[in-house]
Design a protein around this motif. Structure first.
Motif, PDB file in Angstrom:
ATOM      1  N   GLU A 118      14.428   6.866   5.550  1.00 17.03           N
ATOM      2  CA  GLU A 118      13.699   7.252   3.738  1.00 17.03           C
ATOM      3  C   GLU A 118      12.966   6.370   3.510  1.00 17.03           C
ATOM      4  OE1 GLU A 118      14.937   8.211  -0.034  1.00 17.03           O
ATOM      5  OE2 GLU A 118      16.572   8.182   1.620  1.00 17.03           O
ATOM      6  N   PHE A 119      11.935   6.900   2.976  1.00 21.07           N
ATOM      7  CA  PHE A 119      10.645   5.679   2.564  1.00 21.07           C
ATOM      8  C   PHE A 119      10.111   6.920   0.966  1.00 21.07           C
ATOM      9  CE2 PHE A 119       9.334   7.340   6.497  1.00 21.07           C
ATOM     10  CZ  PHE A 119       8.965   6.205   6.433  1.00 21.07           C
ATOM     11  N   ASP A 120      10.440   5.775   0.031  1.00 25.21           N
ATOM     12  CA  ASP A 120      10.379   5.336  -1.780  1.00 25.21           C
ATOM     13  C   ASP A 120       9.613   5.845  -2.494  1.00 25.21           C
ATOM     14  OD1 ASP A 120      13.124   4.616  -2.020  1.00 25.21           O
ATOM     15  OD2 ASP A 120      12.648   2.671  -2.512  1.00 25.21           O
ATOM     16  N   LEU A 121       8.182   5.475  -1.652  1.00 26.81           N
ATOM     17  CA  LEU A 121       6.913   6.184  -2.059  1.00 26.81           C
ATOM     18  C   LEU A 121       5.639   5.990  -1.179  1.00 26.81           C
ATOM     19  CD1 LEU A 121       6.417   4.452  -5.933  1.00 26.81           C
ATOM     20  CD2 LEU A 121       6.619   7.384  -5.028  1.00 26.81           C
ATOM     21  N   LEU A 122       4.827   7.086  -0.902  1.00 22.41           N
ATOM     22  CA  LEU A 122       4.212   6.879   0.645  1.00 22.41           C
ATOM     23  C   LEU A 122       3.034   7.796  -0.393  1.00 22.41           C
ATOM     24  CD1 LEU A 122       5.743   8.375   3.190  1.00 22.41           C
ATOM     25  CD2 LEU A 122       4.978   6.189   2.721  1.00 22.41           C
ATOM     26  N   GLN A 123       2.078   6.883  -0.179  1.00 21.02           N
ATOM     27  CA  GLN A 123       0.644   7.796  -0.524  1.00 21.02           C
ATOM     28  C   GLN A 123      -0.065   8.244   0.853  1.00 21.02           C
ATOM     29  OE1 GLN A 123      -3.236   5.777  -1.514  1.00 21.02           O
ATOM     30  NE2 GLN A 123      -3.570   6.985  -3.571  1.00 21.02           N
TER      31      GLN A 123
END
Length: 475
Positions: free
Chosen positions: A73-78
């Motif tokens: 899982e990743f919290d925030l990705l741009q």
């Protein structure tokens, strides 16, 4: 799942309404259980960004994305054309080493997208922003640095993020890719890590002698077994027993891993002494003959024995006969674990194969676009059909009698012939009319062969209208 505005997500509102809005904006199949501490940390993050950039409301990021089947899982990705910015959120104090390990692992998974990666962690309780350097160190970062990364030229990726990630890229095979394994270019899934922790802890405190984990093909059993072997062999030698025909696949590992002794199952004989090993590990134990297993179990051992096998629960008990798995199930002291997350195996194909081996009680409404079922009235028609599939890149297997080598591994496309000796019994199990004594039933052999198909599967049913009709209904 698509990217969302973190500005919109962090506006004050009822948490239930927020979860509904997030699902609507992201196109997520399920409603996300947004945690209060994570939302609070994200609000603090957005507040700091607003102090250093004027158009935070334009930012679109993927929020709380999990790679399918891997559990990563990743919290925030741009994600843009040229770059990926990863921001992890922490509310309480976390050690720098824990942050470092997480960002390095994240970078490993993101590297597959072929873009430059910038990795940050924001700890809201400490009001601290850190980043991972190119030399894998954690250093303090300033907000201007993060804002500059978030505002770099490039088009945002507007598609479904799941289309970018193929779980198959991350589960390596120690046998097929020994160099990558030796360089430790892999990470275990959360489920694999949990099973490994339990087994190693029980071995350390001498709580149990026999350990056995099973799962469908593609759940990462061999990788898990090898990782356990590597950890157990840090100080003492262990024995790795391979079942079936692996050929020369493990020769490189044999040369490089001096504390792991490799032994093919056909060399197991009465009177062998395994007492010099710290542990014995058996890969593909479902292929181990009962006689060989009994030799191993008769050893007067104090060291642990760890088995890895495919799950065969959907095969008719009569087709299983006496086999290693049945013997393992009967051991009162064996500690069992089950891997359920399919990674390598195509979920569509796996579902069909299980239903084909044991028909579901209720009519299945699932579609199977990557499976074809065709009919041949005789050997010549079957051969003509197979030649047509040969031209499309399919590997073929004619009849079960020709599958005895168990040599097929990870075929992208597989074509198999089912002849007139197959039938379904009154309980919906696929059965086969036996001819003489066999080490392994044809249904068992068929099941393991079919599970090597990765992308497409063709069943050529020959002179067997009853089975053909059942399979047509299934697809």
């Amino acid at each position: 799942m698509i990217s969302v505005s973190i500005y919109a997500i962090t506006r004050n509102q009822n948490i239930k309404q927020l979860q509904k809005m997030e699902q609507h904006l992201s196109g997520r199949e399920y409603s996300l259980n947004i945690r209060e501490w994570e939302l609070s940390s994200m609000k603090e993050l957005v507040n700091h960004l607003e102090k250093h950039m004027s158009e935070v409301y334009k930012l679109r990021l993927f929020y709380s994305f999990q790679i399918p089947r891997l559990g990563k899982e990743f919290d925030l990705l741009q994600i843009t054309d040229e770059q990926i910015v990863n921001i992890e959120l922490k509310s309480g104090a976390v050690s720098e080493e824990a942050i470092r390990k997480q960002l390095i692992q994240n970078r490993y998974y993101l590297t597959a997208l072929g873009r430059q990666i910038r990795s940050y962690t924001y700890i809201s309780s400490q009001n601290r922003l850190v980043r991972l350097t190119n030399h894998d160190r954690i250093v303090d970062a300033d907000w201007g640095e993060l804002c500059a990364d978030l505002q770099k030229d490039g088009n945002d990726y507007e598609g479904n993020i799941e289309d970018l990630f193929q779980a198959e890229l991350y589960l390596i095979s120690p046998l097929a890719e020994p160099d990558r394994f030796l360089r430790k270019e892999y990470f275990l899934t959360s489920q694999q890590r949990d099973i490994e922790r339990q087994i190693l802890r029980k071995i350390k405190i001498k709580e149990g002698q026999y350990f056995w984990f099973s799962g469908l093909p593609g759940t990462g059993k061999t990788l898990l077994l090898y990782d356990i072997a590597m950890k157990l062999s840090n100080r003492q030698s262990v024995c790795m027993i391979h079942c079936g025909e692996n050929g020369k696949k493990w020769e490189l590992l044999h040369e490089r891993l001096r504390r792991i002794v490799f032994l093919p199952d056909n060399q197991i004989e009465k009177g062998m002494d395994f007492s010099t090993y710290h542990a014995v590990l058996i890969d593909e134990a479902h292929l181990l003959s009962p006689d060989k297993l009994k030799i191993l179990l008769e050893q007067n051992m104090e060291y642990p024995m760890i088995f890895s096998s495919d799950c065969e629960d959907m095969i008719a008990p009569e087709e299983l006969g006496e086999n290693a798995v049945r013997i393992l199930k009967s051991l009162p002291e064996v500690q069992t674990f089950r891997l359920t997350n399919r990674i390598r195996t195509n979920a569509e194909l796996s579902s069909f194969i299980q239903s084909m081996i044991h028909l579901p009680r209720n009519k299945c409404h699932r579609s199977y676009p990557h499976i074809e079922v065709v009919y041949a009235n005789n050997e010549k028609e079957a051969e003509n059909l197979l030649q047509g599939y040969d031209m499309q890149g399919y590997q073929r297997r004619l009849t079960c009698s020709e599958m005895k080598g168990m040599a097929v591994r990870d075929a992208e496309r597989l074509a198999v012939v089912l002849d007139e000796r197959y039938y379904y019994d009154e309980k919906g199990y696929l059965r086969y009319e036996r001819v003489g004594k066999q080490e392994m039933s044809d249904v068992r052999r068929l099941f393991h062969i079919l599970n090597q198909a990765k992308e497409r599967l063709v069943l050529v049913v020959m002179r067997n209208e009853k089975v053909y009709e059942v399979l047509l209904e299934l697809v």
